[in-house]
Write a protein that holds these residues in place. Structure first.
Motif, PDB file in Angstrom:
ATOM      1  N   UNK A 119      -2.385   6.852  26.451  1.00 23.84           N
ATOM      2  CA  UNK A 119      -3.530   6.411  25.683  1.00 23.84           C
ATOM      3  C   UNK A 119      -3.060   5.411  24.629  1.00 23.84           C
ATOM      4  N   UNK A 120      -3.764   4.324  24.471  1.00 18.02           N
ATOM      5  CA  UNK A 120      -3.382   3.315  23.488  1.00 18.02           C
ATOM      6  C   UNK A 120      -3.884   3.704  22.097  1.00 18.02           C
ATOM      7  N   UNK A 121      -3.226   3.173  21.093  1.00 13.07           N
ATOM      8  CA  UNK A 121      -3.612   3.453  19.706  1.00 13.07           C
ATOM      9  C   UNK A 121      -4.941   2.783  19.379  1.00 13.07           C
ATOM     10  N   UNK A 122      -5.693   3.404  18.512  1.00 17.66           N
ATOM     11  CA  UNK A 122      -6.962   2.818  18.094  1.00 17.66           C
ATOM     12  C   UNK A 122      -6.715   1.597  17.222  1.00 17.66           C
ATOM     13  N   UNK A 123      -7.560   0.571  17.354  1.00 22.26           N
ATOM     14  CA  UNK A 123      -7.360  -0.618  16.519  1.00 22.26           C
ATOM     15  C   UNK A 123      -7.697  -0.330  15.063  1.00 22.26           C
ATOM     16  N   UNK A 124      -7.029  -1.018  14.152  1.00 21.20           N
ATOM     17  CA  UNK A 124      -7.300  -0.896  12.723  1.00 21.20           C
ATOM     18  C   UNK A 124      -8.435  -1.859  12.397  1.00 21.20           C
ATOM     19  N   UNK A 125      -9.643  -1.351  12.288  1.00 17.32           N
ATOM     20  CA  UNK A 125     -10.818  -2.194  12.072  1.00 17.32           C
ATOM     21  C   UNK A 125     -10.841  -2.833  10.691  1.00 17.32           C
ATOM     22  N   UNK A 126     -10.091  -2.304   9.754  1.00 21.72           N
ATOM     23  CA  UNK A 126     -10.082  -2.849   8.392  1.00 21.72           C
ATOM     24  C   UNK A 126      -8.966  -3.865   8.173  1.00 21.72           C
ATOM     25  N   UNK A 127      -8.169  -4.144   9.203  1.00 17.01           N
ATOM     26  CA  UNK A 127      -7.002  -5.014   9.038  1.00 17.01           C
ATOM     27  C   UNK A 127      -7.378  -6.429   8.620  1.00 17.01           C
ATOM     28  N   UNK A 128      -8.527  -6.926   9.034  1.00 19.26           N
ATOM     29  CA  UNK A 128      -8.930  -8.302   8.724  1.00 19.26           C
ATOM     30  C   UNK A 128      -9.597  -8.447   7.365  1.00 19.26           C
ATOM     31  N   UNK A 129      -9.787  -7.371   6.662  1.00 16.47           N
ATOM     32  CA  UNK A 129     -10.469  -7.412   5.373  1.00 16.47           C
ATOM     33  C   UNK A 129      -9.452  -7.260   4.239  1.00 16.47           C
ATOM     34  N   UNK A 130      -9.700  -7.904   3.102  1.00 19.28           N
ATOM     35  CA  UNK A 130      -8.781  -7.736   1.969  1.00 19.28           C
ATOM     36  C   UNK A 130      -8.902  -6.315   1.403  1.00 19.28           C
ATOM     37  N   UNK A 131      -7.826  -5.865   0.786  1.00 20.23           N
ATOM     38  CA  UNK A 131      -7.849  -4.535   0.158  1.00 20.23           C
ATOM     39  C   UNK A 131      -8.877  -4.537  -0.973  1.00 20.23           C
ATOM     40  N   UNK A 132      -9.759  -3.535  -1.023  1.00 23.17           N
ATOM     41  CA  UNK A 132     -10.783  -3.509  -2.077  1.00 23.17           C
ATOM     42  C   UNK A 132     -10.174  -3.233  -3.447  1.00 23.17           C
ATOM     43  N   UNK A 133     -10.748  -3.831  -4.442  1.00 22.64           N
ATOM     44  CA  UNK A 133     -10.316  -3.618  -5.823  1.00 22.64           C
ATOM     45  C   UNK A 133     -11.398  -2.836  -6.559  1.00 22.64           C
ATOM     46  N   UNK A 134     -11.003  -1.812  -7.301  1.00 19.78           N
ATOM     47  CA  UNK A 134     -11.956  -0.990  -8.035  1.00 19.78           C
ATOM     48  C   UNK A 134     -12.737  -1.829  -9.048  1.00 19.78           C
ATOM     49  N   UNK A 135     -12.073  -2.768  -9.673  1.00 20.35           N
ATOM     50  CA  UNK A 135     -12.740  -3.605 -10.673  1.00 20.35           C
ATOM     51  C   UNK A 135     -13.845  -4.446 -10.035  1.00 20.35           C
ATOM     52  N   UNK A 136     -13.620  -4.940  -8.809  1.00 22.41           N
ATOM     53  CA  UNK A 136     -14.642  -5.722  -8.105  1.00 22.41           C
ATOM     54  C   UNK A 136     -15.839  -4.837  -7.771  1.00 22.41           C
ATOM     55  N   UNK A 137     -15.567  -3.591  -7.360  1.00 24.59           N
ATOM     56  CA  UNK A 137     -16.659  -2.660  -7.065  1.00 24.59           C
ATOM     57  C   UNK A 137     -17.479  -2.391  -8.324  1.00 24.59           C
ATOM     58  N   UNK A 138     -16.792  -2.134  -9.428  1.00 25.55           N
ATOM     59  CA  UNK A 138     -17.489  -1.862 -10.689  1.00 25.55           C
ATOM     60  C   UNK A 138     -18.345  -3.053 -11.115  1.00 25.55           C
ATOM     61  N   UNK A 139     -17.833  -4.277 -10.934  1.00 26.99           N
ATOM     62  CA  UNK A 139     -18.606  -5.467 -11.299  1.00 26.99           C
ATOM     63  C   UNK A 139     -19.865  -5.577 -10.453  1.00 26.99           C
TER      64      UNK A 139
END
Length: 98
Positions: free
Chosen positions: A1-21
């Protein structure tokens, strides 16, 4: 069985400060505390978002320093408790205080 793809790999890491803004922008001047922070009946604070920064370190397994585990951590005396199974919280509080 092949490994599942990382669906979040193409997105930048979220920043808590950006979420708060974004949250503050969406609240349109309404108070963060009043609108998004909840409290349980006994006063415990419930945040709208928890991150890995909020995690508590797990105690080491038995047999490893500092040789503490579970609810005994930080306790030096006996702790005696009794169960109260009353459905009404006000009646339960009265019975416990009595």
């Amino acid at each position: 069985m092949s490994a599942l793809p990382n669906l979040a790999a193409d997105f930048p890491a979220p920043e808590l400060e950006a979420w708060e803004a974004l949250v503050l922008k969406g609240l349109k001047g309404a108070g963060f505390e009043e609108r998004l922070v909840a409290h349980t009946e006994d006063g415990l604070r419930i945040e709208p978002l928890y991150t890995r920064r909020d995690e508590l370190p797990e105690a080491p397994p038995p047999g490893q320093a500092p040789w503490l585990r579970g609810p005994a951590i930080g306790r030096t005396a006996w702790d005696i408790r009794a169960r109260c199974e009353l459905a009404d919280p006000i009646a339960a509080n009265r019975a416990i205080l009595a």
